[in-house]
Design a protein around this motif. Structure first.
Motif, PDB file in Angstrom:
ATOM      1  N   ARG A 145       0.764  -1.139  -0.110  1.00 20.19           N
ATOM      2  CA  ARG A 145      -0.033  -0.046  -0.127  1.00 20.19           C
ATOM      3  C   ARG A 145       0.857   1.368   0.133  1.00 20.19           C
ATOM      4  N   THR A 146       0.298   2.304  -0.396  1.00 21.70           N
ATOM      5  CA  THR A 146       1.072   3.415  -0.701  1.00 21.70           C
ATOM      6  C   THR A 146       0.239   4.775   0.452  1.00 21.70           C
ATOM      7  N   VAL A 147      -0.740   4.519   0.973  1.00 25.25           N
ATOM      8  CA  VAL A 147      -1.248   5.443   1.825  1.00 25.25           C
ATOM      9  C   VAL A 147      -0.960   5.031   3.396  1.00 25.25           C
ATOM     10  N   PRO A 148      -0.843   5.908   4.021  1.00 20.23           N
ATOM     11  CA  PRO A 148      -0.419   5.455   5.647  1.00 20.23           C
ATOM     12  C   PRO A 148      -1.391   4.610   6.402  1.00 20.23           C
ATOM     13  N   ASP A 149      -0.956   3.759   7.243  1.00 25.01           N
ATOM     14  CA  ASP A 149      -2.023   2.824   7.972  1.00 25.01           C
ATOM     15  C   ASP A 149      -2.074   3.521   9.192  1.00 25.01           C
ATOM     16  N   ASN A 150      -1.633   4.466   9.509  1.00 23.13           N
ATOM     17  CA  ASN A 150      -1.822   5.367  10.662  1.00 23.13           C
ATOM     18  C   ASN A 150      -1.603   6.960  10.321  1.00 23.13           C
TER      19      ASN A 150
END
Lengths: 341, 440
Positions: free
Chosen positions: B265-270
């Motif tokens: 993934r390339t969007v933050p997970d937090n």
């Protein structure tokens, strides 16, 4: 905050035998703990995505659709509007309502999803049981009965023939959600899983790596504390239990269980718990409840007529559990306790 | 601190005036007149599209005549849900060209909101667009310009704007001054799952910007299509704060990253974000994917703190009411007389006054008194998704600004987008003065 009214303690009668598996997730849903165990020779990221999305895309939306506690659910919408005319419903929900009607028919009315007003009348919805007056019971019974529900297959719509009728899928919804999760997992290539709802209905998909015989599942008298009465191996089949060991009240020295006979309006007597093993969680969930209501003779008759499997638990004069099985025996290993046969 | 929200009031009034005037001068589509059903198409039939459709089917003034999804099976399933007379499409251009419509509802991946909305306005249609409004700030502004040119309604799907309990919080507590001076806000939407979906479709979707089906199914996880947690979750709560305190941010600091899920993934997970508002007000926000704990029993809540008390709003409750709200008077402050009689519960050792929206006064919501839309225990008479479509019908018929119009959608989208910039650059991002300004 979880509202205690939402906790519908159906029988907590199934033990999932411990074993090795790749992934297990539990989540509060439909007022109980919903559980999925997933195994298989697949990438862990894929497995995790599958088990999480089964909750997010199947369990949670179905809870929103089926819960009669949730205002705004499709069931609540039907309950509020169907007496004014046909309400078109989601096709799969319509199919479920058709199956409910069929189950009412084959159980001779012992299973009936219009039972909600009776449950309230006896105070079981708030876990404050009380014996209603004869007049109250008579009035409420006017608003109970699947014959008051009109299912229009052509229009995919449901209507009630009078005000006050309501659908309550508490006796079948958990099994239905189990089936829908199994369907979802299958669609994504899973072939080895255990899906359980509230400890009362479980579907075993495929064979776990540790046992060629299927998933090993233990059975307790539903809702009762104490040891198992036996166990069985399940493969591509569902097991459901119902019983009133946990939910009951005593008034005037008489014990009243929470499973009500829709035909009489009174709590079922005699059989204290029942198990069904059949091809689907939906059917198993409904039949296990119906078996408690039907009692020994009618359960035997139903099993004979429709090829079903039933296990009934009663208490003998010494207050010890006695079991009887109809159709192909459910228990493979029965504990020797009291009068268990 | 001076008010530097960047909101150009004259431009806002110009926007509002243009739409209001349109009520008198614009000849509306004949089908959208009172008494006739609005013909609508659903563009995007995935998870959220299905939720919208399920609820909007309860609005009798809407006739769903088309569904569209690049995954043909999804479009067909949605059309089947509607029933006879609803056609399924795979190209939105075909819907706009071939179906007689009054409006569309857009529930596609974020990066498609603006192109589809603008095309719909250019076809002379009203638009209901799911949140987050659009992928970029410029996209949002282009949508509003297209809307103004077409003189149609644009409504954005921040459904908490249609929640009776939130209206009660706004009118009964914040506007009534019960919180005193609001100085800080905390919000969270924490979950414990990867947000990843298994791939359930096959096919070639490169024409639509997806190199493979996985990118389509998991569009929320990739920067090319989504702003991740900020646009898909936080934008709801940013909107709530803007609404509640009546201010927009002047700067944002933030941290975040792909720190736990090493899955491409390339969007933050937090995300951990602090917005600064005029008068020193701060809004601390967290959204994570590895722990769902909340003392309030809801993964998603806003805590608005003032000198006289604290207001807590929850939705996505695990309980039956889907929402809950409490007020905690500050120790040592003078209590209102009614507070002694109000229903209270204990939360974490504190006495909490339960919000009861049945006593909400003031203008109606979607044409209905708020007190009739909820009971004293918080059970909603109608889901927020249904109410937002009921208001959409009223807005289109009467050419009235909806509660969540394009400018409202722009604000929360822009705030979320700038927070993502702060995460990427590691810098404090001051909000440009013209951030919310629309020029034609």
């Amino acid at each position: 905050m979880a509202n205690p009214q939402a906790v519908d303690n159906l029988a907590d009668g199934i033990d999932l035998t411990s074993g090795e598996y790749r992934l297990r997730r539990r989540q509060i849903a439909m007022g109980s703990v919903f559980e999925i165990i997933l195994d298989g020779d697949r990438d862990e990221v894929e497995l995790r995505a599958l088990i999480e999305s089964a909750f997010a895309e199947v369990v949670e939306p179905l809870e929103m659709q089926l819960s009669h506690y949730r205002s705004g659910s499709e069931i609540s919408w039907i309950n509020e509007n169907a007496h004014r005319g046909p309400v078109r419903v989601e096709p799969r929900l319509f199919d479920l309502l058709m199956e409910c009607a069929d189950l009412t028919s084959i159980t001779q009315g012992a299973f009936d999803v219009t039972i909600g007003p009776l449950v309230r009348c006896w105070g079981f919805h708030r876990k404050e049981g009380r014996v209603p007056s004869t007049e109250e019971l008579a009035e409420v019974r006017e608003r109970v009965g699947m014959e008051h529900v009109v299912l229009d297959a052509q229009a995919g719509a449901v209507a009630f023939d009078r005000e006050g009728i309501e659908l309550n899928l508490g006796g079948i919804g958990k099994g239905y959600v189990v089936d829908r999760v199994v369907e979802y997992l299958t669609r994504y290539g899973a072939h080895c899983a255990l899906v359980a709802s509230g400890g009362s209905t479980v579907y075993a998909m495929g064979v776990p790596p540790i046992s060629e015989d299927g998933w090993h599942v233990g059975v307790r008298p539903a809702g009762a504390e104490g040891e198992r009465i036996g166990s069985l191996h399940l493969t591509d089949a569902a097991l459901s239990t119902s019983g009133d060991f946990r939910q009951h009240f005593v008034e005037g020295g008489v014990r009243y269980g929470h499973i009500i006979d829709p035909r009489t309006g009174w709590p079922a007597r005699g059989v204290r718990a029942a198990c069904s093993v059949t091809a689907s969680g939906t059917r198993a969930d409904a039949l296990s409840t119906a078996f408690v209501v039907l009692g020994t003779e009618d359960t035997e008759s139903l099993c004979s007529k429709y090829g079903e499997r039933a296990l009934l638990v009663s208490l003998n004069a010494e207050n010890e559990p006695e079991t009887r099985q109809f159709g192909q025996p459910i228990l493979e290993q029965a504990r020797s306790m009291g009068g268990i046969s | 601190m001076t008010n530097q929200t960047g909101l150009d009031r004259r431009q806002f009034l110009k926007t509002a005036a243009t739409i209001a005037v349109g009520a008198h001068v614009v000849t509306q589509s004949a089908r959208a007149q009172d008494g006739e059903r609005m013909r609508m198409a659903l563009l995007g039939c995935g998870g959220q599209g299905t939720v919208l459709l399920t609820n909007a089917l309860r609005v009798p003034e809407i006739e769903w005549v088309a569904t569209c999804d690049i995954v043909e099976e999804a479009a067909q399933a949605a059309a089947a849900r509607v029933g006879e007379g609803c056609q399924a499409f795979t190209r939105y251009e075909d819907v706009l060209a071939n179906v007689e419509l009054d409006a569309v509802a857009i529930a596609t991946p974020l990066h498609w909101h603006a192109p589809m909305a603008i095309a719909a306005f250019q076809s002379g249609l009203h638009v209901f667009c799911e949140k987050c409004m659009a992928y970029t700030v410029d996209d949002c502004k282009d949508m509003i310009r297209a809307q103004m040119s077409a003189n149609k309604i644009l409504q954005v799907g921040h459904h908490l704007r249609y929640h009776p309990l939130y209206w009660h919080a706004k009118r009964g507590f914040i506007d009534a001054g019960l919180l005193g001076d609001i100085t800080s806000i905390y919000g969270q939407w924490n979950r414990n799952n990867s947000w990843r979906r298994p791939v359930n479709v096959a096919g070639d979707y490169t024409e639509w910007g997806y190199p493979d089906a996985e990118h389509l199914v998991n569009w929320r996880l990739y920067k090319e299509y989504s702003g991740g947690l900020m646009t898909e979750l936080a934008s709801h709560q940013i909107d709530v704060v803007t609404w509640m305190i009546g201010k927009t941010p002047i700067a944002v600091q933030a941290m975040g990253g792909v720190d736990y899920y090493d899955d491409g993934r390339t969007v933050p997970d937090n995300v951990h974000v602090t917005f600064a508002y005029p008068d020193g007000v701060k809004f601390d926000y967290i959204s994570g994917t590895t722990n769902a704990f909340s003392i309030f029993g809801s993964q998603c809540h806003e805590v608005i703190k003032g000198t006289k008390g604290t207001l807590v709003m929850c939705h996505l409750n695990p309980g039956p009411t889907d929402s809950a709200g409490w007020f905690f008077p500050e120790e040592g402050t003078q209590r209102e007389i009614w507070m002694d009689m109000a229903h209270k519960v204990d939360i974490g050792g504190h006495e909490a006054i339960v919000l009861d929206a049945t006593i909400t006064e003031g203008p109606p919501l979607a044409g209905q008194p708020i007190s009739t839309l909820i009971d004293g225990e918080g059970h909603l008479a109608k889901m927020t998704y249904q109410l937002e479509f009921e208001e959409f019908v009223i807005s289109c018929r009467e050419m009235k600004l909806p509660s969540c119009d394009g400018l409202t959608g722009l604000k929360s989208a822009a705030d979320a987008i700038l927070a993502n910039q702060a995460i990427e650059t590691g810098e404090t991002i001051p909000f440009p003065e013209d951030l919310y300004t629309i020029t034609m």
